[in-house]
Design an enzyme around this catalytic site. Structure first.
Site, PDB file in Angstrom:
ATOM      1  N   ASP A 252      -2.945  -2.671   9.670  1.00 56.67           N
ATOM      2  CA  ASP A 252      -2.486  -1.926   8.372  1.00 56.67           C
ATOM      3  C   ASP A 252      -2.835  -3.781   7.709  1.00 56.67           C
ATOM      4  O   ASP A 252      -2.908  -3.600   6.747  1.00 56.67           O
ATOM      5  CB  ASP A 252      -1.160  -2.217   7.923  1.00 56.67           C
ATOM      6  CG  ASP A 252      -1.253  -0.600   7.948  1.00 56.67           C
ATOM      7  OD1 ASP A 252      -1.808   0.814   8.562  1.00 56.67           O
ATOM      8  OD2 ASP A 252       0.070   0.178   8.274  1.00 56.67           O
TER       9      ASP A 252
ATOM     10  N   LYS B 155       1.117  -0.843   0.273  1.00 58.96           N
ATOM     11  CA  LYS B 155       0.423   0.149   0.017  1.00 58.96           C
ATOM     12  C   LYS B 155       0.742   1.303   0.008  1.00 58.96           C
ATOM     13  O   LYS B 155       1.716   0.757   0.684  1.00 58.96           O
ATOM     14  CB  LYS B 155      -0.735   0.284   0.990  1.00 58.96           C
ATOM     15  CG  LYS B 155      -0.211  -0.101   2.458  1.00 58.96           C
ATOM     16  CD  LYS B 155       0.516   1.087   3.405  1.00 58.96           C
ATOM     17  CE  LYS B 155       1.146   1.127   4.918  1.00 58.96           C
ATOM     18  NZ  LYS B 155       1.648   2.576   4.746  1.00 58.96           N
TER      19      LYS B 155
HETATM   20  P1  ATP Z   1       4.156  -0.382   8.505  1.00 59.75           P
HETATM   21  O1  ATP Z   1       4.075   0.795   7.274  1.00 59.75           O
HETATM   22  O2  ATP Z   1       3.137  -1.698   8.507  1.00 59.75           O
HETATM   23  O3  ATP Z   1       4.458  -0.164   9.554  1.00 59.75           O
HETATM   24  P2  ATP Z   1       6.183  -1.287   7.252  1.00 59.75           P
HETATM   25  O4  ATP Z   1       5.536  -1.542   5.779  1.00 59.75           O
HETATM   26  O5  ATP Z   1       7.385  -0.055   7.635  1.00 59.75           O
HETATM   27  O6  ATP Z   1       5.373  -1.317   8.072  1.00 59.75           O
HETATM   28  P3  ATP Z   1       7.627  -4.129   7.544  1.00 59.75           P
HETATM   29  O7  ATP Z   1       7.877  -4.051   6.049  1.00 59.75           O
HETATM   30  O8  ATP Z   1       5.623  -4.667   7.673  1.00 59.75           O
HETATM   31  O9  ATP Z   1       7.237  -2.368   7.264  1.00 59.75           O
HETATM   32  O10 ATP Z   1       8.241  -4.239   8.510  1.00 59.75           O
HETATM   33  C1  ATP Z   1       7.970  -3.876  10.074  1.00 59.75           C
HETATM   34  C2  ATP Z   1       8.704  -3.992  10.398  1.00 59.75           C
HETATM   35  O11 ATP Z   1       8.681  -5.639  10.811  1.00 59.75           O
HETATM   36  C3  ATP Z   1      10.377  -5.527  10.058  1.00 59.75           C
HETATM   37  O12 ATP Z   1      11.122  -5.128  10.385  1.00 59.75           O
HETATM   38  C4  ATP Z   1      10.093  -6.478  10.359  1.00 59.75           C
HETATM   39  O13 ATP Z   1      11.230  -6.616  11.658  1.00 59.75           O
HETATM   40  C5  ATP Z   1       9.143  -7.042  11.055  1.00 59.75           C
HETATM   41  N1  ATP Z   1       8.243  -8.176  10.034  1.00 59.75           N
HETATM   42  C6  ATP Z   1       7.464  -9.171  10.928  1.00 59.75           C
HETATM   43  N2  ATP Z   1       7.072 -10.071  10.020  1.00 59.75           N
HETATM   44  C7  ATP Z   1       7.469  -9.210   8.258  1.00 59.75           C
HETATM   45  C8  ATP Z   1       7.373  -9.863   6.915  1.00 59.75           C
HETATM   46  N3  ATP Z   1       6.717 -10.526   6.639  1.00 59.75           N
HETATM   47  N4  ATP Z   1       7.763  -8.900   6.134  1.00 59.75           N
HETATM   48  C9  ATP Z   1       8.152  -7.638   6.408  1.00 59.75           C
HETATM   49  N5  ATP Z   1       8.636  -7.677   7.596  1.00 59.75           N
HETATM   50  C10 ATP Z   1       8.690  -8.375   9.507  1.00 59.75           C
END
Ligand code: ATP
Length: 315
Positions: free
Chosen positions: A150, A14
Site C-alpha cells: 500500500d 485511504k
Molecule cells: P493496512 O490497511 O495497510 O494493512 P492498517 O491501516 O490496518 O494497515 P496500520 O495503521 O498501517 O494498519 O498499522 C498496522 C500495524 O503496523 C500496527 O499495528 C503497527 O504495529 C505497525 N506499524 C508500523 N509502522 C507504523 C506506523 N508508522 N504507524 C502505525 N502503525 C505502524
C-alpha cells in the site's frame, strides 16, 4: 544554497472503494483488485537531522496524536514502517545521516486505512528532500513497492486501482469530490488475521475482477451510484472476527448513508454521505450519521473527511 535541516511531509489515509480478493497464492499473497481513494485524514511526518555526535540509532522515533488508545499501537523502534523507509533511502543512495523522525498521527492505527504505509511514503519523500538525494518518482515508487503493497499509493494519492498484490498502480479517473464519515473502532484488527479468516471462509475465492459499475460511478461523479457500488471481499472476514462491526454499519445505513463498508481489513467503517461540496443536504446527512454512530457507544471516535485528495506533499 539553502540546506534543509528539517522537512515535514503530509500524507493522507485511504479507504478502499472496491477490494476484490482472489485465492491465496503460493507465495502467501493474494491477487487483488484494490481501488484506493485518498481522504483528508492526514498524518504529518517530520524528519530532522540528529545531533552531529549521534551515530546510533540511525532513526530515533516519537509520535503524538489525539486518537485515544490508537497511539499506543504505534511501534517506536526499527519495525516502524516510516523508520524502515528512512533506512531504505539511505541504503539505496549510500547517503543520509542519523535523523529524528516524528509522527503526528490522525490516521487510525491498525484500522484498515494504511496509516503505517502512508507514514512510510511520507518518510521516503521527507528523507529524499532532507538529504538532497534527488530520487526520481520511479525510484521512489520502486522503493515504496518493496516496503509494502500500500506504500506506493501514499505517494500518488487521489483515486487509483492496484492490481497484482495491490502494488501495480494505475490512476483512476474520478473528477467528483465526496464526503465521508469514518467510525474508528476501539479495537485493532491485524491484516494478516483478516486474510487468514478470508481464506477459511472463502476457500473457493474466484479471480478478482474490476467492477464496471464502480468505474462508471466514479467517472460520472455519481455519489448515489458510488454508494451502491462500494464493495469489500474482506468485510465478511472482518465481521466474523469482530461481529459488533455489523451494528456499526447498520447504524450508519439506517441514518441515511449512501453506502457503508469496512475499510480494507478493518475495523474502521466508512460511510459515504454525499458528493459535491457545501450542500446543506450532505451536511445534514453527515450530522445524522455522526450522531447515530456516536450513540452506538461502539466507536472510539467518529470523524468526517473529504476525498479524494493528493498523496504525500512537502509542507
Ligand atoms: P493496512 O490497511 O495497510 O494493512 P492498517 O491501516 O490496518 O494497515 P496500520 O495503521 O498501517 O494498519 O498499522 C498496522 C500495524 O503496523 C500496527 O499495528 C503497527 O504495529 C505497525 N506499524 C508500523 N509502522 C507504523 C506506523 N508508522 N504507524 C502505525 N502503525 C505502524
Amino acid at each position: 544554497m539553502t540546506v534543509n535541516t528539517t522537512v515535514t511531509v503530509r500524507v493522507p489515509a485511504k479507504v478502499n472503494l472496491q477490494l476484490a480478493v482472489g485465492p491465496g497464492r503460493e507465495d502467501g499473497f493474494h491477487d487483488l483488485v484494490n481501488v484506493f481513494h485518498a481522504v483528508s485524514l492526514f498524518d504529518e511526518v517530520t524528519v530532522t537531522e540528529a545531533s552531529a555526535r549521534r551515530q546510533s540509532p540511525f532513526v530515533s522515533l516519537t509520535a503524538r496524536g489525539e486518537m485515544g488508545s490508537h497511539l499506543a499501537r504505534v511501534p517506536l523502534d526499527e519495525s516502524n514502517l516510516a523508520a524502515r523507509a528512512a533506512l531504505a533511502v539511505a541504503e539505496e543512495t549510500g547517503r543520509g545521516a542519523p535523523v529524528d523522525l516524528h509522527l503526528d498521527k490522525q490516521i487510525p492505527v491498525a484500522g484498515g486505512m494504511a496509516g503505517g504505509s502512508a507514514d512510510a511514503a511520507a518518510a521516503l519523500v521527507a528523507c529524499d528532500r532532507l538529504w538532497g538525494t534527488g530520487l526520481s518518482r520511479e525510484r521512489l515508487v520502486e522503493l515504496a513497492a518493496r516496503l509494502g503493497s500500500d506504500v506506493a499509493f501514499g505517494l500518488v494519492g487521489a483515486t487509483a486501482v492496484g492490481t497484482g498484490r495491490g502494488e501495480i498502480l494505475e490512476p483512476m479517473p474520478s473528477p467528483g469530490r465526496y464526503r465521508w464519515v469514518f467510525a474508528l473502532s476501539k479495537r485493532g484488527l491485524s491484516t494478516a488475521d483478516v486474510f487468514r479468516e478470508y481464506d477459511r471462509l472463502r476457500p473457493d475465492a474466484p479471480e478478482p475482477r474490476p467492477d464496471r459499475e464502480l468505474e462508471k460511478a466514479l467517472a460520472t461523479g455519481d455519489a448515489v451510484a458510488l454508494g451502491r457500488a462500494l464493495s469489500n471481499d474482506l468485510q465478511p472476514a472482518a465481521l466474523s472476527l469482530l461481529p459488533e462491526l455489523e451494528r456499526t454499519l447498520e447504524a450508519g445505513r439506517a441514518a441515511g448513508a449512501l453506502g457503508a463498508l469496512v475499510s480494507g481489513s478493518g475495523p474502521t467503517c466508512a460511510f459515504l454521505v454525499g458528493g459535491g461540496e457545501g450542500s446543506t443536504v450532505v451536511a445534514e446527512r453527515e450530522a445524522e450519521v455522526v450522531a447515530a454512530l456516536t450513540r452506538t457507544g461502539l466507536c472510539e471516535q467518529v470523524v468526517a473527511a473529504d476525498g479524494d485528495v493528493p498523496g504525500a506533499t512537502v509542507l
